[in-house]
Design a protein around this motif. Structure first.
Motif, PDB file in Angstrom:
ATOM      1  N   HIS A  65      -6.055  -4.512  -3.213  1.00 61.55           N
ATOM      2  CA  HIS A  65      -5.326  -5.611  -3.850  1.00 61.55           C
ATOM      3  C   HIS A  65      -3.862  -5.211  -3.839  1.00 61.55           C
ATOM      4  O   HIS A  65      -3.558  -4.017  -3.698  1.00 61.55           O
ATOM      5  CB  HIS A  65      -5.809  -5.817  -5.293  1.00 61.55           C
ATOM      6  N   GLY A  69      -0.146  -3.524  -8.324  1.00 61.19           N
ATOM      7  CA  GLY A  69       0.449  -4.255  -9.438  1.00 61.19           C
ATOM      8  C   GLY A  69      -0.112  -5.650  -9.627  1.00 61.19           C
ATOM      9  O   GLY A  69       0.342  -6.387 -10.490  1.00 61.19           O
ATOM     10  N   SER A  92      -3.879  -6.662  -9.494  1.00 61.83           N
ATOM     11  CA  SER A  92      -5.332  -6.580  -9.321  1.00 61.83           C
ATOM     12  C   SER A  92      -6.024  -7.747 -10.004  1.00 61.83           C
ATOM     13  O   SER A  92      -5.703  -8.082 -11.141  1.00 61.83           O
ATOM     14  CB  SER A  92      -5.839  -5.260  -9.929  1.00 61.83           C
ATOM     15  N   TYR A 142     -14.278  -0.997 -11.080  1.00 62.46           N
ATOM     16  CA  TYR A 142     -14.762  -1.477  -9.786  1.00 62.46           C
ATOM     17  C   TYR A 142     -14.509  -0.441  -8.690  1.00 62.46           C
ATOM     18  O   TYR A 142     -15.188  -0.423  -7.667  1.00 62.46           O
ATOM     19  CB  TYR A 142     -14.092  -2.812  -9.417  1.00 62.46           C
ATOM     20  N   TRP A 143     -13.548   0.428  -8.913  1.00 56.94           N
ATOM     21  CA  TRP A 143     -13.140   1.391  -7.884  1.00 56.94           C
ATOM     22  C   TRP A 143     -14.174   2.492  -7.651  1.00 56.94           C
ATOM     23  O   TRP A 143     -14.028   3.269  -6.712  1.00 56.94           O
ATOM     24  CB  TRP A 143     -11.787   2.004  -8.252  1.00 56.94           C
ATOM     25  N   GLY A 180      -7.371  -1.273 -12.707  1.00 57.90           N
ATOM     26  CA  GLY A 180      -7.144  -0.626 -11.411  1.00 57.90           C
ATOM     27  C   GLY A 180      -6.012  -1.256 -10.628  1.00 57.90           C
ATOM     28  O   GLY A 180      -6.132  -1.494  -9.434  1.00 57.90           O
ATOM     29  N   ASN A 181      -4.901  -1.501 -11.296  1.00 60.93           N
ATOM     30  CA  ASN A 181      -3.764  -2.097 -10.586  1.00 60.93           C
ATOM     31  C   ASN A 181      -3.053  -1.125  -9.653  1.00 60.93           C
ATOM     32  O   ASN A 181      -2.211  -1.536  -8.857  1.00 60.93           O
ATOM     33  CB  ASN A 181      -2.765  -2.681 -11.581  1.00 60.93           C
ATOM     34  N   THR A 182      -3.353   0.175  -9.797  1.00 61.38           N
ATOM     35  CA  THR A 182      -2.745   1.203  -8.930  1.00 61.38           C
ATOM     36  C   THR A 182      -1.217   1.118  -8.999  1.00 61.38           C
ATOM     37  O   THR A 182      -0.522   1.220  -7.993  1.00 61.38           O
ATOM     38  CB  THR A 182      -3.235   1.060  -7.464  1.00 61.38           C
ATOM     39  N   ASN A 183      -0.728   0.914 -10.208  1.00 62.73           N
ATOM     40  CA  ASN A 183       0.699   0.650 -10.367  1.00 62.73           C
ATOM     41  C   ASN A 183       1.218   1.206 -11.695  1.00 62.73           C
ATOM     42  O   ASN A 183       2.207   0.707 -12.240  1.00 62.73           O
ATOM     43  CB  ASN A 183       0.924  -0.872 -10.306  1.00 62.73           C
ATOM     44  N   PRO A 213       0.952  -3.775 -15.135  1.00 67.90           N
ATOM     45  CA  PRO A 213       1.212  -5.192 -15.409  1.00 67.90           C
ATOM     46  C   PRO A 213       0.505  -5.718 -16.654  1.00 67.90           C
ATOM     47  O   PRO A 213       0.898  -6.755 -17.189  1.00 67.90           O
ATOM     48  CB  PRO A 213       0.691  -5.901 -14.147  1.00 67.90           C
ATOM     49  N   GLU A 223      -7.328   2.109  -7.736  1.00 66.86           N
ATOM     50  CA  GLU A 223      -7.621   2.775  -8.997  1.00 66.86           C
ATOM     51  C   GLU A 223      -6.323   3.002  -9.754  1.00 66.86           C
ATOM     52  O   GLU A 223      -5.254   2.734  -9.237  1.00 66.86           O
ATOM     53  CB  GLU A 223      -8.266   4.144  -8.716  1.00 66.86           C
ATOM     54  N   PRO A 224      -6.413   3.577 -10.970  1.00 69.17           N
ATOM     55  CA  PRO A 224      -5.177   4.144 -11.521  1.00 69.17           C
ATOM     56  C   PRO A 224      -4.622   5.148 -10.508  1.00 69.17           C
ATOM     57  O   PRO A 224      -5.385   5.689  -9.702  1.00 69.17           O
ATOM     58  CB  PRO A 224      -5.640   4.850 -12.798  1.00 69.17           C
ATOM     59  N   LEU A 225      -3.326   5.419 -10.548  1.00 65.12           N
ATOM     60  CA  LEU A 225      -2.707   6.227  -9.493  1.00 65.12           C
ATOM     61  C   LEU A 225      -3.362   7.591  -9.324  1.00 65.12           C
ATOM     62  O   LEU A 225      -3.412   8.129  -8.223  1.00 65.12           O
ATOM     63  CB  LEU A 225      -1.213   6.406  -9.765  1.00 65.12           C
ATOM     64  N   GLU A 274      -3.415   6.718  -4.351  1.00 60.26           N
ATOM     65  CA  GLU A 274      -2.566   5.673  -3.792  1.00 60.26           C
ATOM     66  C   GLU A 274      -2.223   5.932  -2.326  1.00 60.26           C
ATOM     67  O   GLU A 274      -1.158   5.566  -1.851  1.00 60.26           O
ATOM     68  CB  GLU A 274      -1.324   5.488  -4.677  1.00 60.26           C
TER      69      GLU A 274
END
Lengths: 176, 662
Positions: free
Chosen positions: A146, A149, A151, A157-158, B268-271, B277, B401-403, B430
């Protein structure tokens, strides 16, 4: 019929078709039937303006899209159309425009190529077109993830492998 | 100039340390005022997100005001459009400025010149500082990673155990006294952690679990689900021994929600860096909000502290002068002095010493406030980082995932520590985003036929192995359609990265001073830095990191893509000099920052060699407390936020005790 950007429906259809062929994503992803995001309507004017400016050729975008339309009319495969669109005998500007179109769809940004120097190899820098273009970049789909920033998934889910690549590209079996 | 006198405590800075102090004091019924130089916490984070999405360079600072990059003012010499710090009221150092470190039109910091006749491996070489910070409501926790590890007892006794650096005052007793405050900090942050995994880790370091958490204590939330990337490492390293230590992978305790609560569950925005966010990750605006809800705390934004007033006779602090502004590039709109009984400076390890040094016009403090020891601004440290990256044998599906969700913590302590610095190994989720600016570098390579990722040419790695992703493809392939999709997918889903947080030693010559020539838009002096990596002890850890990376990639069956940096360039055109490259034992290295800015007002048990005492109270001014990671005598082996938060809880108790006594 002409929309507010001055593009005809044919122009947009050709733009969508060409974009799908070159990116390897299905038109159902590039331009879904229900398309509230409507990134194609942001990209077509950017593509037209940038390519016209950079090539100093006001007819180049039309030439590209007409060539695509002609190849499409011959009912060639996507692979054959793409190969012909990127053939060197189309001219440097023509091919570069097609390559920049790919980069734009994948990244949401407009690329500038920095030529190699004695010291450094050729590189690419890019300008993000908009917040929306960043989040709709195909690069996040091709990695089965995704946008960083943005998702839409849920906690944890990961821990499992993502859905098949075809679910992201819109092409069954992962092939175009 | 107006004076406001109805406060018990004034705190400079609304980051995590200042906010915890304010919250604790406010809950105890004390009247507290926070002066924050930056702009207010926004009503929601959508504006910051919009700025982040549009940013060309997604650096840690990219979402936050004032803007770090403005393409509209881009020029050939300033392609990203970095603003001129002289024209900003609250400039700060950003990652984008590192490459421009010798150009004060783009870089906030002034730097002392290089000594003459350096060789590529000269220990005296000076570098750009590699970490950044924010000056906004909530401070730098807006872009912290969330890693919430306790330090190890031996971290507090580096001198006693290994004859390196210094001990923290009291050594292991200091750690024991901190245990209940670690518990408070863990609760405040809402750390998600797997206690059993951490118990196992601490047992490996001969620390009983109770000595870490306090009896019967556990994390407030269950550990974050580990990633497929982590699982690959777990299998691969379980048989590995390095420096006589058996390696293992440990899930990282982290300040993000694994359960829904006051904040949302991590999606899990990986950000996490630059910005979560959905605020699943804790940041100090949470604690700042709690502080304000006590009804006893005020916060004045866009109030820049300019001077700490000291009474010439009593040596007590008697006020803080400030100036105000409305817009980032506008004129000063006013100023004044605020007074209270006790004062706390919590403005990070760069801006705190800057303020203390700026306060030298006090007759009693010609060298600056709290600086009898001449240690203010000295011993600047960071975890300097070695990055290693590669392609896993099979897809591991990062970028979801988280970073980071796990690390190899096994090498944070051991007998080797008498010879080389310790490190923890952070496992990245990442891909090559940090390592190689992916996904964009690899994308450009396969669209335009370039090879900056090393995947699309004739590159070989440092072991001589060919790095072309698909040997069947010619070098510098330009792809489209199905082959572009399958190539990019094959690469991105296999990308892995390790980051080594190498422990730097305190060096009095690594320091923050005031620039004699450069100012910001308010006319305040900008920081002038000197930053070196002089000790073989630290440089040895780079050699070790490089060596173990290769072994780890071998164990993973992965192909290593770590790119050897160019040779250092110390002299010449300011656009050509390197910022963080050095040579050591025949290898070229570069180091990255961890964002762990530490040590510039260190704590100690001797007033002549430290700035604050073990209560985090100035030796020179009994009603002045300095909090944050600037008090750390050593940078230690864990990310500093949990420890500085614990120390802030402890300092709040000391301030309350002193208020009661007076």
């Amino acid at each position: 019929m002409t929309d507010i950007t001055g593009a005809t429906a044919d122009t947009m259809n050709n733009f969508i078709g060409l974009s799908a062929v070159l990116t390897g994503f299905a038109t159902s992803i590039i331009a879904p039937t229900l398309d509230p995001v409507d990134i194609k309507s942001e990209y077509l004017p950017v593509f037209t303006q940038k390519i016209t400016e950079e090539s100093k050729d006001p007819t180049l975008v039309t030439t590209i899209l007409q060539k695509y339309a002609a190849l499409k009319a011959q009912q060639l495969s996507d692979q054959q159309i793409g190969t012909q669109m990127l053939a060197p005998d189309n001219g440097t500007n023509f091919v570069l425009a097609c390559r920049k179109l790919i980069f734009m769809w994948y990244s949401g940004a407009w690329p500038t190529i920095i030529p190699a120097t004695n010291k450094d190899p050729e590189t690419t820098v890019s300008d993000m077109i908009s917040a929306k273009s960043y989040t709709t970049g195909l690069v996040w789909q091709v990695m089965q993830a995704h946008p960083m920033g943005d998702s839409n998934y849920r906690y944890g889910y990961w821990a499992k492998a993502p859905a098949a690549l075809s679910a992201y590209t819109g092409h069954q079996g992962g092939a175009v | 100039m107006s004076a406001q006198t109805n406060y018990d405590v004034i705190i400079v800075g609304s980051g995590i340390a200042g906010s915890i102090m304010a919250y604790q004091l406010g809950m105890a019924g004390k009247k507290v005022l926070i002066l924050e130089a930056g702009q207010e916490v926004p009503v929601d984070r959508s504006g910051y997100m919009e700025t982040f999405f549009k940013a060309n360079a997604k650096t840690p600072e990219s979402p936050y005001p004032p803007t770090t990059q403005n393409p509209a003012v881009s020029t050939a010499y300033n392609p990203l459009g970095l603003p001129d710090p002289a024209k900003e009221n609250v400039p700060r150092y950003t990652v984008l400025q590192i490459g421009a470190w010798r150009n004060p039109k783009q870089c906030y910091f002034d730097y002392t010149p290089q000594p003459e006749h350096l060789k590529p491996d000269s220990p005296e070489a000076k570098f750009a500082f590699a970490s950044s910070y924010e000056r906004i409501g909530g401070g730098t926790t807006w872009h912290w990673l969330g890693t919430s590890l306790h330090l190890l007892p031996n971290d507090f006794e580096l001198q006693t155990q290994y004859k390196q650096g210094v001990d923290w005052p009291g050594g292991k007793q200091f750690y024991q006294a901190l245990v209940p405050y670690y518990e408070q900090a863990t609760n405040e942050i809402g750390v998600a952690g797997d206690k059993e995994a951490m118990d196992e880790l601490y047992r490996g370091f001969n620390v009983s679990p109770d000595g870490v958490y306090g009896a019967n204590y556990d994390y407030p939330m269950p550990g974050i689900v580990s990633s497929l990337v982590d699982q690959q490492y777990e299998q691969a390293v379980s048989d590995m021994v390095y420096d006589k230590i058996k390696l293992s992978v440990t899930p990282t305790p982290q300040g993000r929600n694994s359960l829904p609560g006051e904040r949302r569950q991590c999606a899990g925005n990986t950000n996490c860096i630059p910005i979560c966010p959905i605020q699943a990750k804790y940041d100090a605006t949470v604690t700042l909000g709690r502080a304000l809800q006590t009804g006893n705390v005020d916060v004045f934004y866009r109030h820049v502290a300019t001077n700490v007033q000291v009474d010439e006779n009593t040596k007590d602090v008697v006020g803080i002068d400030y100036v105000t502004y409305q817009t980032h590039g506008g004129v000063a709109t006013g100023g004044g002095t605020v007074t209270a009984k006790k004062y706390v400076i919590a403005a990070h390890a760069i801006e705190t010493p800057k303020l203390l040094l700026m306060s030298k016009r006090n007759k009693a403090c010609p060298n600056g406030v709290a600086n009898h020891s001449d240690q203010v601004g000295r011993n600047l440290m960071d975890h300097i980082m070695y990055l290693a990256w590669g392609l896993a044998k099979d897809p591991v599906y990062g970028f979801r995932e988280p970073l980071s969700t796990a690390g190899i913590e096994s090498l944070r302590d051991g007998a080797f520590r008498k010879d080389r610095a310790a490190y923890r190994i952070e496992i990245g989720n990442e891909g090559w985003q940090w390592a190689a600016n992916d996904p964009f570098t690899t994308l450009a390579d396969f669209v335009f036929g370039q090879n900056n990722s090393q995947l699309n040419g004739d590159s070989v790695n440092q072991q001589g192995i060919s790095l072309r992703f698909d040997p069947a493809m010619p070098a510098n392939s330009s792809l489209f359609g199905a082959s572009l999709v399958s190539t990019l997918n094959g690469i991105y889903t296999r990308q892995i990265r390790m980051g080594y947080l190498i422990e730097q030693l305190p060096d009095p010559e690594n320091r923050v001073e005031l620039s004699e020539t450069l100012t910001d838009n308010l006319g305040l002096p900008r920081p002038k830095l000197t930053y070196q990596v002089r000790e073989d002890y630290v440089r040895n850890a780079f050699v070790s990191a490089k060596d173990i990376s290769t072994k780890l990639f071998d164990a993973l069956g992965a192909r290593e893509y770590t790119k050897a940096p160019s040779a250092p360039v110390f002299y010449g055109d300011k656009r050509e000099v390197t910022s963080n490259n050095f040579e050591y034992q025949g290898n070229n290295f570069t180091f990255y920052g961890a964002g762990h800015i530490v040590g510039t007002y260190r704590m100690g048990d001797c007033r002549d060699t430290s700035v604050v005492n073990p209560r985090q109270q100035s030796w020179d001014h009994s009603n002045l407390f300095l909090v944050g990671s600037g008090v750390f005598p050593t940078v230690a082996t864990g990310n500093p936020t949990l420890t500085l938060a614990a120390l802030a809880f402890q300092a709040a108790d000391h301030v309350l005790a002193d208020l009661k006594a007076s």
